[in-house]
Write a protein that holds these residues in place. Sequence first.
Motif, short mmCIF file in Angstrom:
data_model
loop_
_atom_site.label_atom_id
_atom_site.label_comp_id
_atom_site.label_asym_id
_atom_site.label_seq_id
_atom_site.Cartn_x
_atom_site.Cartn_y
_atom_site.Cartn_z
N LEU A 185 72.63 18.98 49.01
CA LEU A 185 72.65 20.27 48.85
C LEU A 185 72.20 20.54 47.72
N TRP A 234 81.12 34.18 37.40
CA TRP A 234 81.79 35.08 38.57
C TRP A 234 83.02 34.24 38.94
N ARG A 271 75.64 31.94 36.28
CA ARG A 271 76.14 33.34 36.97
C ARG A 271 77.16 32.75 37.72
N ALA A 292 72.04 32.60 47.74
CA ALA A 292 71.98 31.17 48.41
C ALA A 292 73.44 30.69 48.02
N VAL A 293 73.86 30.85 47.01
CA VAL A 293 75.12 30.40 46.72
C VAL A 293 76.12 30.86 47.46
N ALA A 301 80.21 26.75 54.30
CA ALA A 301 81.23 25.96 54.22
C ALA A 301 82.53 26.20 54.84
N GLU A 302 82.76 27.47 54.53
CA GLU A 302 84.08 28.12 55.11
C GLU A 302 84.02 28.50 56.70
N TYR A 329 86.47 36.36 52.54
CA TYR A 329 85.87 35.51 53.51
C TYR A 329 86.75 34.42 53.73
N SER A 330 87.68 34.08 53.27
CA SER A 330 88.57 32.88 53.47
C SER A 330 89.57 33.11 54.65
N ILE A 368 83.38 37.73 48.87
CA ILE A 368 83.69 36.66 47.95
C ILE A 368 84.45 37.08 46.88
N TYR A 386 85.88 17.56 49.31
CA TYR A 386 86.29 18.50 48.22
C TYR A 386 87.50 19.43 48.60
N GLY A 420 76.10 29.27 50.86
CA GLY A 420 76.70 27.93 50.96
C GLY A 420 78.19 28.15 51.01
N ILE A 421 78.72 29.10 50.35
CA ILE A 421 80.20 29.21 50.23
C ILE A 421 80.74 29.67 51.66
N ARG A 457 90.65 28.61 44.60
CA ARG A 457 91.53 28.94 45.54
C ARG A 457 92.82 28.00 45.71
N ILE A 511 80.30 26.18 46.04
CA ILE A 511 81.38 25.87 46.84
C ILE A 511 82.47 25.30 46.36
N VAL A 552 74.46 25.54 44.75
CA VAL A 552 74.95 26.03 45.89
C VAL A 552 76.23 25.09 45.89
N LEU A 559 77.03 37.42 43.10
CA LEU A 559 76.58 35.99 43.29
C LEU A 559 75.21 35.93 43.83
N THR A 589 70.40 24.72 52.89
CA THR A 589 71.91 24.76 53.12
C THR A 589 72.48 25.08 54.50
N LYS A 626 82.34 26.88 58.81
CA LYS A 626 82.30 25.19 59.40
C LYS A 626 83.77 24.82 59.55
#
Lengths: 261, 261
Positions: free
Chosen positions: B242, B135, B131, A245-246, A253-254, A199-200, A233, B199, A249-250, B257, B250, B246, A242, A132, A256
């Motif tokens: 990916l 969430w 999972r 690794a998930v 991505a945010e 996070y956002s 998150i 996305y 990723g979130i 959101r 995302i 993951v 969560l 990731t 970046k």
Amino acid sequence: VISKNKLKYYSSLKRKKNREREHRFLIEGVRLCEEIFASDFEVETLLYCPALLISQRSKDVIAKFQQRGTPVLEIDVKSLQQLSDTVHSQGVVGVAKMHDFSWEQIIEHRPHILLAIDQITDPGNMGTIIRTANWFGAAAILLSENCVDVANPKVVRASMGALFYIPIFEIINFKERLHELKKMGYALFAADPVGELIYSTAPFTTKNVLILGNETTGVDAEIKMMANARLVIPRQGTGDSLNVAVAAGILLAEMKRNMPV
Amino acid sequence: VISKNKLKYYSSLKRKKNREREHRFLIEGVRLCEEIFASDFEVETLLYCPALLISQRSKDVIAKFQQRGTPVLEIDVKSLQQLSDTVHSQGVVGVAKMHDFSWEQIIEHRPHILLAIDQITDPGNMGTIIRTANWFGAAAILLSENCVDVANPKVVRASMGALFYIPIFEIINFKERLHELKKMGYALFAADPVGELIYSTAPFTTKNVLILGNETTGVDAEIKMMANARLVIPRQGTGDSLNVAVAAGILLAEMKRNMPV
């Protein structure tokens, strides 16, 4: 043909302590052989078992290594199984040398995103995080002590070969290195299920470090305090947390997307 | 004490075909026992091995089941190992009944997010996706044929018990069901590494279906065509793709959101 001693030596690389001492590790399967071929990593020897080579792709990658001058050795099924970590071997195993990256050289380029991993122990999680991080263009990964060994076959496999592209540093003084990065102007963001900042809304900068923590205990308390912010998150349904690794990723991505670059 | 026949019966539930016929599955470990206790799933029998019960937490969860009237049986180490899927057993295994959810009842509530999973075969990925869906508050998960069995012990473990909270439907006519959802006004979004729509710009509605595909081949071509849009998560570094769990994280985070609710 391969000598008994050589086989024993290669098979000893299935253990972390031997990999570290010998600075070598095993990679297995067509896909990883293709990936390492395209990378800066050096393959010392490629071992294959004709009886198990079913795809043209396997034959092609062996031929490519041969053309490059890599020693390629034929071994029998039983020998290959001694080296293999999988139930259904694809008949090809490489002995790779660890690659040393230069930390100074990476920092010189003022990378926008670094990843710091604090005591992640599950090989699947570690491999997926590396994959990731590579996808989102993190420049390097710092590992604390007590992380699963990145040359562990399950990590290598889950990374899908990303391991050969992104520089990974096993750090003795993890906290000190994070302190140094902070002094250099890096903003440290710790992933934290009970963090104070959504996070956002995080104020990502042009120099960010994302810190991920252990699957059960999270990021070390002292490191969390050192971080500029602890990112959460928000949960919208139910569950305790969560997968790390998930979450990686979130957050990547945010980062970046919202970096001012 | 447990009869030999009973033990053999329980141990037969390690195989998918027997789980399906008997509509029962095994859960293992303290954490999952706690989770299923708090859920609507019924535990038919709880088996524990005193020699392996090291934590107070294990004793507490056993006591809770006992108070509720669940039959609780003591078994020896060897018997427990026959039922166990892990190397280090925590000494407690439950025999759970599959829970039937009502699709009509879920749809009646006009859920904002449904997840549709097309041929995901890795148990770790499947569990992590369940999972993650739980969430982010997805209302239900539809599975195509050829998915890994959700009662597979590795799926149950990776789901961290989320499996007991989010309704999951194994669908015979996956494509038809997706067609129906589209007719009902649901917008179908397929995760697609070569999709046409970034996305973060997706026009999420109040009724969304996220479709995830097989680890190697992705979402089925016909289903991709049926979808309102194919969403891509842009690569910023290197790599082929990916991990699907993951990507699920995302996309679900973004959907939640950016939904107009």
